[in-house]
Design a protein around this motif. Structure first.
Motif, PDB file in Angstrom:
ATOM      1  N   ARG A 386       0.827  -1.211   0.000  1.00 36.56           N
ATOM      2  CA  ARG A 386       0.000   0.000   0.000  1.00 36.56           C
ATOM      3  C   ARG A 386       0.858   1.256   0.000  1.00 36.56           C
ATOM      4  O   ARG A 386       2.028   1.241   0.395  1.00 36.56           O
ATOM      5  N   LYS A 387       0.236   2.334  -0.431  1.00 34.31           N
ATOM      6  CA  LYS A 387       0.957   3.586  -0.683  1.00 34.31           C
ATOM      7  C   LYS A 387       1.630   4.132   0.565  1.00 34.31           C
ATOM      8  O   LYS A 387       2.759   4.623   0.498  1.00 34.31           O
ATOM      9  N   ASP A 388       0.949   4.072   1.734  1.00 37.58           N
ATOM     10  CA  ASP A 388       1.516   4.683   2.935  1.00 37.58           C
ATOM     11  C   ASP A 388       2.808   3.998   3.363  1.00 37.58           C
ATOM     12  O   ASP A 388       3.723   4.652   3.874  1.00 37.58           O
ATOM     13  N   VAL A 389       2.934   2.690   3.126  1.00 35.50           N
ATOM     14  CA  VAL A 389       4.177   1.998   3.446  1.00 35.50           C
ATOM     15  C   VAL A 389       5.217   2.251   2.363  1.00 35.50           C
ATOM     16  O   VAL A 389       6.397   2.499   2.663  1.00 35.50           O
ATOM     17  N   ARG A 390       4.799   2.240   1.104  1.00 33.68           N
ATOM     18  CA  ARG A 390       5.756   2.433   0.006  1.00 33.68           C
ATOM     19  C   ARG A 390       6.430   3.794   0.068  1.00 33.68           C
ATOM     20  O   ARG A 390       7.638   3.923  -0.199  1.00 33.68           O
ATOM     21  N   GLU A 391       5.687   4.837   0.457  1.00 35.29           N
ATOM     22  CA  GLU A 391       6.235   6.202   0.414  1.00 35.29           C
ATOM     23  C   GLU A 391       7.247   6.459   1.513  1.00 35.29           C
ATOM     24  O   GLU A 391       8.004   7.426   1.432  1.00 35.29           O
ATOM     25  N   MET A 392       7.288   5.614   2.527  1.00 36.47           N
ATOM     26  CA  MET A 392       8.258   5.855   3.586  1.00 36.47           C
ATOM     27  C   MET A 392       9.610   5.205   3.287  1.00 36.47           C
ATOM     28  O   MET A 392      10.565   5.391   4.025  1.00 36.47           O
ATOM     29  N   ILE A 393       9.706   4.467   2.165  1.00 30.08           N
ATOM     30  CA  ILE A 393      10.933   3.721   1.867  1.00 30.08           C
ATOM     31  C   ILE A 393      11.565   4.248   0.584  1.00 30.08           C
ATOM     32  O   ILE A 393      10.881   4.445  -0.422  1.00 30.08           O
ATOM     33  N   VAL A 394      12.871   4.465   0.625  1.00 30.09           N
ATOM     34  CA  VAL A 394      13.657   4.879  -0.542  1.00 30.09           C
ATOM     35  C   VAL A 394      14.589   3.723  -0.906  1.00 30.09           C
ATOM     36  O   VAL A 394      15.375   3.268  -0.071  1.00 30.09           O
TER      37      VAL A 394
END
Length: 946
Positions: A386-394
């Motif tokens: 999901r987006k909220d988990v994906r956006e916290m990872i680089v």
């Protein structure tokens, strides 16, 4: 040596796990039809079969191979050259070379192939072979990764030969599959690989050293990564594996093969990077991590960012698992911390997979249903994070052993990476991790890893699951600057010799001169991308928060340096001459520093041509500077330059603000699109649920259809056998159902009843009978009612006689489903009976009797009257039982002469019969078989007139 690559005894044989689903029966048939009689390995077949269904797969496979085929229903030892079929609706494990049957977890989707492949990898190590054949979905993909991590062999069916390509395509997409072949060619490749892989070692510890060094050089030249500091045993095993896959016999031949085939270098690179990874690997370890993070979050101010680094993240499962745990901890604490996770790996292909955040549906086997629903979105291609988990990872390509580390970290998770590195490199990385972590920061290692000589830098939180806290002590053992970033030759030269080892004085002097006299510098490309860093550059460069796409010197430059550094880089790249910026003010915690920047194009040596060397010099505090004495003109010039600089800064700021405004508009548009996408995703999820149900049903139907085809073939063969059997008996037979309708009849029945093929289904009473049998239909109904068979001799129109038998038709379940009527032609028997009757009448009217006796001299047949005794009384009795003793004794004496003699007895004798003695002409002959054994007697006796 890792657990995943544990060695099994050399005498062990390979075990091949074969996974198949929809369309797999045809592929399995072709596969086993091509397996040689003694392949030297065992085969375990795992398919998708619903619980409770009876599978015919063992019988079907037994028809294709000479190897014994077993249906596993209880604990079963695995033997070489045997085939084992998993039971329907259950999962198989293998432990200590024994197959164990278990029930799948009710809350998990059934993924029996992945389950067995994982167990196979853990038990058999390099002797584990995985084969993925036709089927829908992605079952087997994660298991293939486990097998490869254990050093085993992975094979997928060629998609053009598969009825359904979902499973083989998903396995091949991992880039871990060694061979992609049609089913008929897979067995030969398995046998060839096994013979090469489990013979003598090709790269033992003392041999192949020069070839190993050459292989490392080829890898470093093409990929930019140096593997010389990795554990030699691991490298040797994986290089040997690639040699076996490529079917190359010697290390020297493999070096030549690498030089001729650059794609094999990439394959070897991927082989060396294979790590066993999955979501929440070792779930108890993540529970321990959640407890440690909970304590950290409770003590951390809300306005601070939680910074995490995951080196060696592979395809992202570990990083996303940590992200989910962090989300759960923050939600439980109702904390509002911003989270920044840096996930890095050597393999750019793995990073691309991780960035997509899309994983096969088989991950549902390792993630709880609650987490799967909360943090993933189901789609046609699998599960997407999901987006909220994906956006916290680089995610970014990064080499933890040579590139600058991420700093100011709260958590550093480096699980199952150190086990692949030698002790020297481990001892240099752990101080680097200590340097990168904040005081009290968490270090998370794999269960087989330890701190080694760096125990003084960390406190133990959980000994079993290797959780450590950074001590607030100065970092020791860390080489100047990014020590690991120096070339391998320089790294080896800077190692301080331990006790008992000779000190390389010249090298140490050169190192001291480099550190004392050479100012900090950075080697970069024209775009600013950093290639190498020397010296302490922390006063000039720092990692910036936010998405990290690359290590760029302009992005890392501290405030005040960026504009001048960008101009100098541009000038040096365009003109080819040195570019200098003097007295550049740099704000710092200790005051304002003034820096001279020199950018010099590099022309030699050849590999460095086109790069730029950035040197930072003359670092001075502002309050230590002596005001220069100059003319008014110089002062005015300085003011003019300052105004011009201010104007440029203002223009630059305006451009930035315009870009930010445009970015906000794009964000707004993106949010609208995201909202629409979520609505579409919701609809797609509903469709996907229906699709999965239909897909599951379709797989079962395909399997059932294939089995039904086999059943029909077997039934057809049985039908042919029965038809030929019935026709060979030459007995007319008619089968009726329970309503007396014709179901089937033999060819001979047409001569008795007027039957044609279209009469099937017609009531038997509708036919015009050719028999003199008026009660035929009534008798048939009576048999159905009483279940007692009836037998009657009837005459046909053509004068022939038939013995008609009407019997109930019983199924294997003892259920009556109609009648079986047979018509046996007894015309000849009837004629013989009539002639026998005439003979009997004639003999009764004359004084002659004919008889036959068995070996015990009991009467078997009799025509006429023998001394007044009829046949009905005489049968089965002896002379002693029928006649007075005197007569019986005389007859017995006569017959014993025929028995003991070699020829018939023919004479006229006087016998004492009722009314006085009478004369009889007697003929008696013994009947013997071919061996001369007595079978009985035949005789004729005629009374002579007085």
């Amino acid at each position: 040596m890792t657990d995943a690559e544990k060695q099994v005894p050399p005498s062990s044989f390979p075990v091949v796990g074969v996974g198949a689903s929809a369309g797999g029966l045809e592929a399995l048939d072709r596969f086993f039809a091509s397996v040689p009689p003694d392949p030297g390995m065992a085969f375990v077949v795992v398919t998708h079969t619903s619980p409770g269904r009876t599978t015919l797969l063992p019988e079907l496979l037994a028809a294709q191979t000479t190897m014994p085929v077993h249906h596993v229903e209880r604990a079963t030892p695995v033997e070489r050259d045997h085939v084992y079929v998993a039971p329907a609706g259950h999962v198989l494990d293998i432990r200590d070379n024994t197959l164990l049957v278990g029930a799948p977890a009710p809350e998990r989707p059934p993924l029996p192939i992945d389950h067995f492949f994982r167990s196979l990898a853990a038990d058999r190590g390099p002797h584990a072979f995985g084969v993925v054949l036709s089927g829908t979905g992605t079952d087997g993909t994660l298991g293939i990764r486990e097998i490869k991590g254990a050093g085993g062999l992975a094979v997928a069916q060629e998609e053009s030969s598969a009825m359904y390509t979902g499973m083989p395509h998903s396995a091949a997409a991992t880039a871990l599959v060694d061979y992609i072949l049609p089913p008929s060619k897979i067995p030969d490749q398995l046998v060839a690989y096994a013979r090469a892989a489990f013979g003598e070692a090709q790269l033992d510890e003392g041999a192949g050293r020069d070839e190993m060094a050459r292989i490392f050089t080829l890898l470093r030249r093409q990929t930019g990564h140096d593997f010389s500091a990795y554990k030699p045993s691991t490298l040797r095993r994986r290089i040997e594996r690639r040699m076996n896959v490529a079917q190359v016999a010697t290390p020297a031949d493999y070096v030549a093969h690498l030089e001729r085939h650059p794609e094999e270098i990439e394959a070897l690179f991927r082989e060396l990077l294979i790590g066993v990874t999955s979501f929440f690997r070792d779930p108890d370890a993540f529970d321990a991590l959640a407890m440690a993070l909970d304590a950290m979050v409770a003590a951390k101010p809300q306005d601070q960012t939680l910074r995490i680094w995951v080196p060696g993240c592979s395809t992202g499962e570990e990083a996303y698992s940590i992200g989910i745990v962090v989300c759960e901890v923050l939600e439980r604490r109702q904390a509002l911390h911003r989270v920044q996770i840096f996930a890095t790996d050597l393999d750019p292909n793995a990073i691309e997979v991780a960035r997509q955040g899309l994983y096969p549906e088989s991950i549902a086997g390792s993630i709880s249903p609650a987490r799967l629903q909360r943090y993933f979105t189901a789609g046609p291609d699998g599960y997407r994070i999901r987006k909220d988990v994906r956006e916290m990872i680089v995610f970014a390509p990064h080499n933890a052993t040579s590139d600058p580390p991420f700093t100011r970290l709260d958590l550093l998770s480096c699980r199952n990476v150190l086990i692949y590195l030698n002790a020297d490199l481990q001892s240099r990385l752990l101080p680097l991790f200590h340097y990168a972590l904040n005081p009290g920061g968490i270090l998370f290692l794999g269960p087989s890893e330890s701190l080694g000589s760096s125990t003084s830098l960390f406190d133990t939180v959980d000994k079993k699951w290797k959780l450590f806290l950074r001590r607030a002590t100065p970092t020791t053992g860390l080489e100047a600057g990014f020590a690991a970033a120096r070339p391998p030759e320089l790294r080896r030269a800077t190692r301080v010799s331990g006790p008992g080892r000779g000190v390389r004085l010249t090298t140490e002097v050169e190192r001291l001169l480099l550190e004392q006299l050479v100012p900090p510098n950075v080697l970069v490309r024209a775009t600013g991308e950093i290639v190498h860093i020397h010296g302490r550059t922390g006063q000039f460069l720092e990692l910036q928060p936010g998405a990290l796409t690359s290590l760029n010197v302009l992005e890392m430059a501290r405030g005040g340096l960026r504009l001048d550094l960008a101009g100098a880089l541009r000038d040096a790249a365009h003109t080819g001459n040195d570019a200098v910026c003097l007295d550049v003010p740099v704000p710092s915690n200790a005051g304002t520093l003034h820096v001279d920047i020199r950018v010099r194009p590099v022309s030699e040596p050849e590999p460095f041509r086109g790069l730029l060397l950035v040197v930072f010099e003359s670092v001075r505090k502002a309050n230590e500077l002596v005001q220069p004495v100059g003319s008014m003109a110089a002062s005015e010039r300085l003011e003019e330059l300052q105004r011009e600089l201010q104007h440029v800064k203002g223009s630059h700021q305006a451009v930035i603000e315009e870009l930010e405004a445009a970015n906000e508009e794009l964000k707004s548009t993106n949010e609208e699109l995201q909202s629409s996408n979520e609505e579409l995703q919701s609809s797609n999820e509903e469709l996907e649920t229906s699709k999965e149900e239909m897909q599951s049903l379709n797989e079962e139907l395909q399997t059932v259809n294939a089995e039904m085809r086999e059943n029909l073939d077997a039934l057809s063969r049985s039908n042919d056998d029965m038809r030929n059997l019935l026709n060979s008996t030459d007995i007319a037979t008619v089968f009726l159902d329970d309503e007396l309708r014709i179901k089937r009849f033999t060819d001979q029945a047409r001569s008795v009843l007027p039957l044609i093929p279209t009469d099937v289904g017609r009531p038997i009473g509708d036919l015009v009978s050719r028999l003199d049998y008026a009660s035929f239909v009534d008798d048939a109904r009576a048999v159905l009612h009483t279940l007692a068979f009836r037998e009657k001799e009837v005459r046909g129109e053509d004068g022939r006689w038939y013995l008609t038998r009407i019997l109930p038709y019983r199924t294997t379940g003892n259920v009556i489903e109609g009648l079986v009527i047979t018509f046996v032609d007894v015309t000849r028997i009837k004629g013989l009976q009539e002639r026998a009757g005439v003979l009997d009448i004639v003999l009764r009217r004359t004084p002659t009797a004919a008889f036959g006796q068995d070996a015990d001299l009991r009467y078997e047949w009799l025509y006429g009257l023998l001394f007044g005794v009829a046949a009905e009384r005489a049968l089965t009795r002896t002379d002693a039982e029928l006649f007075p003793p005197v007569l019986a004794t005389s007859l017995d004496a006569l017959k014993q002469r025929a028995v003991t003699g070699t020829s018939p007895v023919r004479e006229t004798i006087t016998l004492p019969v009722e009314g006085g003695p009478r004369q009889f002409a007697v003929y008696v002959e013994a009947n013997r078989n071919a061996a001369g054994v007595l079978q009985g007697l035949t005789g004729v006796m005629t009374e002579l007139p007085r």
